[in-house]
Enzyme design. Structure first.
Site, short mmCIF file in Angstrom:
data_model
loop_
_atom_site.label_atom_id
_atom_site.label_comp_id
_atom_site.label_asym_id
_atom_site.label_seq_id
_atom_site.Cartn_x
_atom_site.Cartn_y
_atom_site.Cartn_z
CB SER A 161 -0.90 -0.04 1.36
OG SER A 161 -2.20 0.90 1.02
CG ASP A 289 -7.22 -1.40 -4.24
OD1 ASP A 289 -7.67 -0.84 -3.39
OD2 ASP A 289 -5.88 -1.83 -4.16
CG HIS A 317 -5.93 -1.70 -0.64
ND1 HIS A 317 -5.38 -1.02 -1.46
CD2 HIS A 317 -5.60 -1.38 0.77
CE1 HIS A 317 -4.20 -0.22 -0.76
NE2 HIS A 317 -4.43 -0.63 0.43
#
Length: 344
Positions: A161, A289, A317
């Site tokens: 991320s 996502d 995600h």
């Protein structure tokens, strides 16, 4: 030559039918093994510190904690392979994905280290600044630090991320200077921060679940920091921020040298520099996502030939749960390991 594109699916369970359920379930409920660490504190050149959590053959966390010991120098049993893992926004070595990845590689004899971005290791950092999505200079310092601990290891890097965007940005900026890394991977990296930030600001789940989860800890840390450094932070704007756009405009951008959130999100995105990556690198993003939908993902013409873009339709995600209920997080570390071993 352009990057390669892989659309091989992630085996998402039928009982997790779309991006939100895949994201939330992996973060809260999916099973994973638990790893323990020995912590090392390192001073930064600007007078701050970062905490690195290590696990490696010969390191015994319980004994180290009982004796007050820190990381031995050198490590007691240097390994052939080593992994540095950069966590996501408000993450740490205790995040489920970090635990799953760490345990997978450590069980196979690797040394693994998780550097914490400033303020994420459980103790406030010393300066008004914290960390941000494009902090490639900090990534470089962290990489140099861990490399110095195991200079003969075959080093690999993974960023998840926010940590994935920062790692990819660093790799794209330094090019061949990062060739000491054997391979790298960016997982669910928000490579287009403008698109990702705007997406998180729209829709009920994005605004009321993800955004509020992040703001809860970000605001608390920042307001505490304002007491340490009176007059340096616009307390009212931070307290009233309703989304990441407003928070980043009030705190993250100005304290880290950007003119505002638009300048920050534009200059900190890794997508424009993917063409400069010279290390074999996996860039894994699910097309569903909820933080960065598939239409914003990079195409093969936007990355170098050293990059493999894996863009499965499902996964959410940093989700990528698999298996029967209640699922597990084994697919992601296996996918990373496969890339490190085969380049595909």
């Amino acid at each position: 030559m352009p990057a390669l594109l892989d659309t091989t699916p992630c085996p998402s369970p039928r009982w997790l039918p779309e991006g939100h359920s895949q994201t939330i379930f992996a973060a809260l409920f999916a099973r994973h093994h638990h790893a323990s660490f020995v912590r090392e504190r390192v001073d930064t050149p600007d007078g701050d510190f970062i905490d690195l959590d290590w696990t490696a053959p010969g390191l015994v966390p319980a004994a180290a904690a009982a004796s007050g010991a820190r990381l031995p120098d050198p490590l007691p049993q240097p390994t052939d392979n080593a992994l540095v893992l950069f966590h996501g926004l408000e993450g740490s070595s205790q995040s489920p994905y970090a635990q799953a990845i760490t345990q997978y590689f450590r069980s196979r004899g690797w040394s693994v280290v998780i550097p914490h971005f400033r303020g994420c290791s459980g103790e406030p950092n010393r300066l008004p600044r914290a960390y941000h999505s494009g902090d490639s200079k900090e990534i470089g310092f962290m990489l140099d630090t861990v490399r110095s601990r195991l200079p003969d290891a075959r080093w690999h890097a993974v960023g998840v991320s926010l940590g994935g965007n920062a790692l990819l940005k660093h790799l794209g900026e330094v090019g061949t200077a990062a060739s000491w890394l054997t391979a790298a991977a960016g997982i669910s990296a928000p490579v287009d921060l403008m698109a990702g930030g705007s997406t998180l600001g729209t829709g009920f789940v994005n605004r009321q679940v993800y955004t509020q989860m992040f703001l809860r800890t970000l605001k608390t840390k920042t307001l505490q920091k304002s007491q340490m450094f009176p007059g340096t932070i616009d307390i009212l704007r931070v307290a009233n921020a309703r989304d990441l756009y407003e928070f980043d405009d009030a705190y993250t951008a100005p304290v880290h040298g950007f003119t505002g959130v638009t300048d920050y999100w534009t200059r900190a995105s890794s997508k424009p520099v993917l063409g400069g990556i010279a290390v074999p690198t996996l860039v894994l993003n699910a097309r569903n996502d909820p933080f960065l939908p598939g239409r914003y993902l990079p195409g093969t013409h936007e990355a170098s030939s050293q990059v493999l873009l894996h863009q499965p339709a499902q996964g959410g995600h940093v989700g990528f749960s698999s298996g029967r209920f209640p699922g597990n997080l084994s697919w992601l570390p296996q996918r990373i390991a496969t890339y490190f071993r085969t380049g595909a």
